[in-house]
Scaffold this motif. Structure first.
Motif, mmCIF file in Angstrom:
data_model
loop_
_atom_site.group_PDB
_atom_site.id
_atom_site.type_symbol
_atom_site.label_atom_id
_atom_site.label_comp_id
_atom_site.label_asym_id
_atom_site.label_seq_id
_atom_site.Cartn_x
_atom_site.Cartn_y
_atom_site.Cartn_z
ATOM 1 N N ILE A 60 0.857 -1.182 0.000
ATOM 2 C CA ILE A 60 0.000 0.000 0.000
ATOM 3 C C ILE A 60 0.895 1.236 0.000
ATOM 4 O O ILE A 60 1.813 1.331 0.818
ATOM 5 C CB ILE A 60 -0.928 0.005 1.235
ATOM 6 N N ASP A 61 0.605 2.193 -0.896
ATOM 7 C CA ASP A 61 1.448 3.383 -0.976
ATOM 8 C C ASP A 61 1.266 4.245 0.278
ATOM 9 O O ASP A 61 0.236 4.164 0.954
ATOM 10 C CB ASP A 61 1.169 4.179 -2.251
ATOM 11 N N PRO A 62 2.274 5.058 0.619
ATOM 12 C CA PRO A 62 2.270 5.798 1.886
ATOM 13 C C PRO A 62 1.057 6.702 2.120
ATOM 14 O O PRO A 62 0.531 6.752 3.233
ATOM 15 C CB PRO A 62 3.558 6.630 1.825
ATOM 16 N N SER A 63 0.581 7.410 1.098
ATOM 17 C CA SER A 63 -0.554 8.306 1.322
ATOM 18 C C SER A 63 -1.836 7.521 1.588
ATOM 19 O O SER A 63 -2.626 7.882 2.470
ATOM 20 C CB SER A 63 -0.747 9.260 0.148
ATOM 21 N N THR A 64 -2.044 6.446 0.862
ATOM 22 C CA THR A 64 -3.211 5.594 1.102
ATOM 23 C C THR A 64 -3.094 4.932 2.466
ATOM 24 O O THR A 64 -4.078 4.842 3.212
ATOM 25 C CB THR A 64 -3.337 4.524 -0.006
ATOM 26 N N LEU A 65 -1.897 4.493 2.802
ATOM 27 C CA LEU A 65 -1.678 3.847 4.095
ATOM 28 C C LEU A 65 -2.044 4.785 5.242
ATOM 29 O O LEU A 65 -2.721 4.383 6.190
ATOM 30 C CB LEU A 65 -0.231 3.392 4.233
ATOM 31 N N SER A 66 -1.618 6.028 5.154
ATOM 32 C CA SER A 66 -1.898 6.988 6.216
ATOM 33 C C SER A 66 -3.399 7.155 6.422
ATOM 34 O O SER A 66 -3.889 7.139 7.563
ATOM 35 C CB SER A 66 -1.253 8.327 5.880
ATOM 36 N N ARG A 67 -4.161 7.287 5.341
ATOM 37 C CA ARG A 67 -5.617 7.408 5.442
ATOM 38 C C ARG A 67 -6.237 6.132 6.006
ATOM 39 O O ARG A 67 -7.163 6.190 6.819
ATOM 40 C CB ARG A 67 -6.224 7.730 4.078
ATOM 41 N N SER A 68 -5.726 4.995 5.590
ATOM 42 C CA SER A 68 -6.258 3.721 6.075
ATOM 43 C C SER A 68 -6.023 3.563 7.575
ATOM 44 O O SER A 68 -6.913 3.143 8.311
ATOM 45 C CB SER A 68 -5.608 2.556 5.326
ATOM 46 N N VAL A 69 -4.817 3.898 8.002
ATOM 47 C CA VAL A 69 -4.509 3.797 9.431
ATOM 48 C C VAL A 69 -5.364 4.793 10.210
ATOM 49 O O VAL A 69 -5.876 4.467 11.294
ATOM 50 C CB VAL A 69 -2.994 3.991 9.688
ATOM 51 N N ASP A 70 -5.568 5.997 9.664
ATOM 52 C CA ASP A 70 -6.448 6.976 10.320
ATOM 53 C C ASP A 70 -7.832 6.375 10.575
ATOM 54 O O ASP A 70 -8.389 6.519 11.665
ATOM 55 C CB ASP A 70 -6.614 8.235 9.459
ATOM 56 N N ARG A 71 -8.380 5.716 9.566
ATOM 57 C CA ARG A 71 -9.720 5.110 9.707
ATOM 58 C C ARG A 71 -9.721 4.007 10.757
ATOM 59 O O ARG A 71 -10.676 3.872 11.517
ATOM 60 C CB ARG A 71 -10.194 4.562 8.362
ATOM 61 N N LEU A 72 -8.653 3.222 10.793
ATOM 62 C CA LEU A 72 -8.576 2.144 11.796
ATOM 63 C C LEU A 72 -8.411 2.718 13.197
ATOM 64 O O LEU A 72 -8.953 2.168 14.165
ATOM 65 C CB LEU A 72 -7.438 1.187 11.448
ATOM 66 N N VAL A 73 -7.666 3.817 13.332
ATOM 67 C CA VAL A 73 -7.520 4.492 14.636
ATOM 68 C C VAL A 73 -8.885 5.015 15.075
ATOM 69 O O VAL A 73 -9.309 4.802 16.222
ATOM 70 C CB VAL A 73 -6.474 5.623 14.569
#
Length: 148
Positions: A60-73
């Motif tokens: 997963i690319d870094p920008s998508t990863l950051s948004r995904s982790v935000d949603r999981l948080v």
């Protein structure tokens, strides 16, 4: 066979896989999109990881990863803390509800893996993985697709 048939078949397979998983993940109240289930499964398998490692492991690319982790948080399934080894890095770890969700995700992935494998011999599985890797490599080499 028409040239576009292979591309369409790969697309249809991926769409059907997502549709099948989406239904189950909605029932489990697991955030969907941008690889969240894949991230949960990875964290269960590997333990807490910094975001760079997690993105590389999951593709997963870094920008998508950051948004995904935000949603999981936001869903309370993971925590994000400063990595003690690298002050510029964020470490991502499962919460207890995240662990339970990751176990359900992993179970569903394992069922799908078993269903796929039941359709192929061991030799066909190996050949199919080789073919998929060659196709992935083709997409990762943009000069081949641009005609240059």
């Amino acid at each position: 066979m028409e040239p576009r048939e292979l591309r369409l078949a790969v697309s249809r397979l991926e769409n059907e896989r997502r549709r099948s998983l989406r239904k189950e993940f909605l029932q489990l109240d697991i955030p969907l999109g941008q690889g969240q289930p894949r991230l949960l499964e990875c964290l269960l398998r590997t333990g807490a990881r910094n975001q760079r490692e997690l993105g590389e492991e999951c593709g997963i690319d870094p920008s998508t990863l950051s948004r995904s982790v935000d949603r999981l948080v936001e869903a309370g399934l993971v925590t994000r803390t400063q990595d003690p080894v690298c002050r510029r890095c964020q470490k991502v770890a499962l919460t207890e509800p995240g662990r339970r969700a990751a176990e359900r995700v992993t179970s569903r992935f394992e069922k799908m893996d078993a269903a796929f494998r039941a359709q192929l011999t061991e030799e066909e599985c190996s050949q199919f993985l080789d073919i998929l890797e060659r196709l992935r490599q083709t997409l990762s080499e943009p000069a081949d697709l641009s005609g240059e």
